[in-house]
Motif scaffolding. Structure first.
Motif, PDB file in Angstrom:
ATOM      1  N   ASN A  29       2.521   1.867  -3.504  1.00 33.73           N
ATOM      2  CA  ASN A  29       1.645   2.158  -4.634  1.00 33.73           C
ATOM      3  C   ASN A  29       0.651   3.277  -4.329  1.00 33.73           C
ATOM      4  O   ASN A  29      -0.366   3.422  -5.020  1.00 33.73           O
ATOM      5  CB  ASN A  29       0.877   0.886  -5.040  1.00 33.73           C
ATOM      6  N   PHE A  30       0.954   4.064  -3.321  1.00 35.70           N
ATOM      7  CA  PHE A  30       0.075   5.158  -2.915  1.00 35.70           C
ATOM      8  C   PHE A  30       0.113   6.280  -3.948  1.00 35.70           C
ATOM      9  O   PHE A  30       1.172   6.724  -4.382  1.00 35.70           O
ATOM     10  CB  PHE A  30       0.510   5.689  -1.541  1.00 35.70           C
ATOM     11  N   ASN A  31      -1.082   6.731  -4.349  1.00 43.84           N
ATOM     12  CA  ASN A  31      -1.225   7.821  -5.314  1.00 43.84           C
ATOM     13  C   ASN A  31      -1.919   8.979  -4.605  1.00 43.84           C
ATOM     14  O   ASN A  31      -3.156   9.010  -4.549  1.00 43.84           O
ATOM     15  CB  ASN A  31      -2.036   7.347  -6.525  1.00 43.84           C
ATOM     16  N   PRO A  32      -1.161   9.929  -4.035  1.00 43.41           N
ATOM     17  CA  PRO A  32      -1.755  10.994  -3.209  1.00 43.41           C
ATOM     18  C   PRO A  32      -2.808  11.792  -3.965  1.00 43.41           C
ATOM     19  O   PRO A  32      -2.666  12.082  -5.154  1.00 43.41           O
ATOM     20  CB  PRO A  32      -0.549  11.868  -2.860  1.00 43.41           C
ATOM     21  N   VAL A  88      -0.024   3.077   7.260  1.00 44.57           N
ATOM     22  CA  VAL A  88      -0.540   1.716   7.116  1.00 44.57           C
ATOM     23  C   VAL A  88       0.022   0.869   8.257  1.00 44.57           C
ATOM     24  O   VAL A  88       1.246   0.782   8.428  1.00 44.57           O
ATOM     25  CB  VAL A  88      -0.149   1.096   5.765  1.00 44.57           C
ATOM     26  N   ILE A 119      -6.654   5.940  -5.159  1.00 45.51           N
ATOM     27  CA  ILE A 119      -5.497   6.353  -4.334  1.00 45.51           C
ATOM     28  C   ILE A 119      -4.386   5.298  -4.310  1.00 45.51           C
ATOM     29  O   ILE A 119      -3.292   5.583  -3.823  1.00 45.51           O
ATOM     30  CB  ILE A 119      -5.949   6.678  -2.887  1.00 45.51           C
ATOM     31  N   PHE A 120      -4.681   4.104  -4.825  1.00 47.50           N
ATOM     32  CA  PHE A 120      -3.620   3.082  -4.939  1.00 47.50           C
ATOM     33  C   PHE A 120      -3.515   2.652  -6.394  1.00 47.50           C
ATOM     34  O   PHE A 120      -4.481   2.172  -6.996  1.00 47.50           O
ATOM     35  CB  PHE A 120      -3.920   1.877  -4.038  1.00 47.50           C
ATOM     36  N   VAL A 153      -5.512   7.754   5.366  1.00 47.16           N
ATOM     37  CA  VAL A 153      -5.119   8.613   4.256  1.00 47.16           C
ATOM     38  C   VAL A 153      -5.520  10.044   4.582  1.00 47.16           C
ATOM     39  O   VAL A 153      -6.675  10.316   4.919  1.00 47.16           O
ATOM     40  CB  VAL A 153      -5.793   8.165   2.943  1.00 47.16           C
ATOM     41  N   ILE A 155      -5.651   1.491   7.281  1.00 47.39           N
ATOM     42  CA  ILE A 155      -5.057   2.483   6.388  1.00 47.39           C
ATOM     43  C   ILE A 155      -5.641   3.856   6.727  1.00 47.39           C
ATOM     44  O   ILE A 155      -6.859   4.013   6.810  1.00 47.39           O
ATOM     45  CB  ILE A 155      -5.349   2.134   4.911  1.00 47.39           C
ATOM     46  N   ILE A 196       0.099   9.060   4.235  1.00 52.96           N
ATOM     47  CA  ILE A 196      -0.542   7.760   4.429  1.00 52.96           C
ATOM     48  C   ILE A 196       0.136   7.036   5.584  1.00 52.96           C
ATOM     49  O   ILE A 196       1.361   7.115   5.764  1.00 52.96           O
ATOM     50  CB  ILE A 196      -0.486   6.893   3.142  1.00 52.96           C
ATOM     51  N   PHE A 246       0.827  -1.202   0.000  1.00 53.73           N
ATOM     52  CA  PHE A 246       0.000   0.000   0.000  1.00 53.73           C
ATOM     53  C   PHE A 246       0.865   1.258   0.000  1.00 53.73           C
ATOM     54  O   PHE A 246       0.582   2.215  -0.724  1.00 53.73           O
ATOM     55  CB  PHE A 246      -0.931   0.012   1.216  1.00 53.73           C
ATOM     56  N   ARG A 247       1.927   1.258   0.796  1.00 53.39           N
ATOM     57  CA  ARG A 247       2.807   2.429   0.853  1.00 53.39           C
ATOM     58  C   ARG A 247       3.474   2.698  -0.491  1.00 53.39           C
ATOM     59  O   ARG A 247       3.555   3.845  -0.946  1.00 53.39           O
ATOM     60  CB  ARG A 247       3.874   2.213   1.927  1.00 53.39           C
TER      61      ARG A 247
END
Length: 330
Positions: free
Chosen positions: A239-242, A272, A325-326, A265, A263, A270, A236-237
């Motif tokens: 592939n995070f898309n802010p 996790v 977001i991911f 956000v 999680i 982020i 998750f960290r």
């Protein structure tokens, strides 16, 4: 309370029956009901053994989709197995609740057929839920329809918990006085015969056990190669898309790995962690296989929810944002 849901559709993404039983299951989960769901299209070779699972439940929901005519072959095969192999003395107090969604004409006829079949088998009939659905998207986001489904699920719970009495019916009387069970067997013999009839249950037992063990070891090796427990957090960290201004919380439960992932956000930040967060905006539950398909880019959270591979509670729009977001890609 234990309730079994038997889904007799083909598992199509836009099947309205899946939307309905997902919502019913969500409400029953909130009422602390233990719900077991059986997708008959995934169990083609073992449908005949499912008649034994009926006796373990306090009530069952038979859910199917009318795509052109009738209830469909999977549901008919399941009912056949209940007539041939089930212990009917234990079905006498089992409530059945039909859920029938139609893409064409015939939802009421199929509802009636399910009711008649279950009464002849020997069980009790609960309230039915049926509808004609032309546009699945409009149906999904109609708040009034959601309220109707929620009230239906509550009525299912109420009917079973209060053991609501029913007046006698002609179908039950005909069954008792005229129809004879086609096979006179003890419950143990019926269970054994149903396993033989399913083809794979005995013939491939050893092979399935070996494959199961191999799968377990393969999963352990894959987890270690991916970094052990940290894999579930880092995926998750990494592939995070802010998304500026977006703030929400999620809790993802991987059922067969006994892991809870929380999680948090907040815009471009982020967090996790492992652990429970019952106040999360969205609480989702899925298997390790479905989780891997999502993080490998072969599936999305929303599509998994729509097909029943993932159950979720909370705001649907917030659930959909998981795919924004991911950024999981092949």
């Amino acid at each position: 309370m234990n309730i079994n849901i038997y889904y007799g559709g083909r598992g199509l993404v836009d099947d309205p029956t899946i939307l309905v039983i997902n919502k019913i299951q969500e409400v029953l989960d909130e009422l602390n009901v233990n719900v077991n769901r059986y997708n008959l299209y995934e169990m083609k070779n073992t449908i005949t053994t499912l008649s034994q699972t009926v006796t373990e439940a306090d009530g069952i929901i038979l859910a199917t989709t009318v795509e052109w005519v009738g209830m469909g072959g999977y549901m008919q095969t399941f009912l056949d197995s209940c007539w041939l192999y089930s212990d009917k003395s234990q079905i006498l107090d089992k409530y059945m609740f039909p859920v029938v969604m139609a893409r064409t004409y015939g939802e009421r006829e199929v509802t009636l057929a399910l009711n008649n079949s279950w009464e002849i088998i020997g069980g009790k009939i609960g309230p039915a839920l049926s509808a004609y659905i032309d546009d699945t998207t409009d149906f999904e986001f109609n708040d009034n329809y959601k309220i109707i489904i929620e009230k239906y699920a509550e009525n299912v719970y109420r009917t079973i918990s209060q053991r609501i009495m029913q007046l006698p019916s002609s179908s039950q009387t005909i069954k008792n006085n005229m129809l004879k069970d086609t096979i006179k067997l003890t419950p143990q013999e019926s269970e054994q015969l149903s396993k033989y009839a399913s083809d794979d249950a005995f013939v491939k037992t050893q092979k399935q056990d070996i494959e199961s063990l191999a799968s377990i070891y393969k999963e352990l090796l894959n987890d270690q190669e991916n970094g052990g427990d940290d894999y579930y957090l880092n995926v998750f960290r990494d592939n995070f898309n802010p998304t500026t201004g977006y703030k929400s919380t999620y809790m993802i439960s991987i059922s067969d790995k006994d892991k809870l992932i929380s999680i948090y956000v907040d815009g471009r930040d982020i967090k996790v962690t492992f652990g429970e967060n019952k106040s999360a905006d969205v609480i989702g539950k899925l298997s390790k296989e479905t989780f891997d398909q999502i993080v490998e880019g072969r599936e999305t959270f929303h599509r998994a929810f729509m097909t029943g591979a993932m159950t979720a509670r909370g705001n649907l729009k917030t659930l959909r944002m998981l795919d924004e977001i991911f950024n999981f890609q092949k």
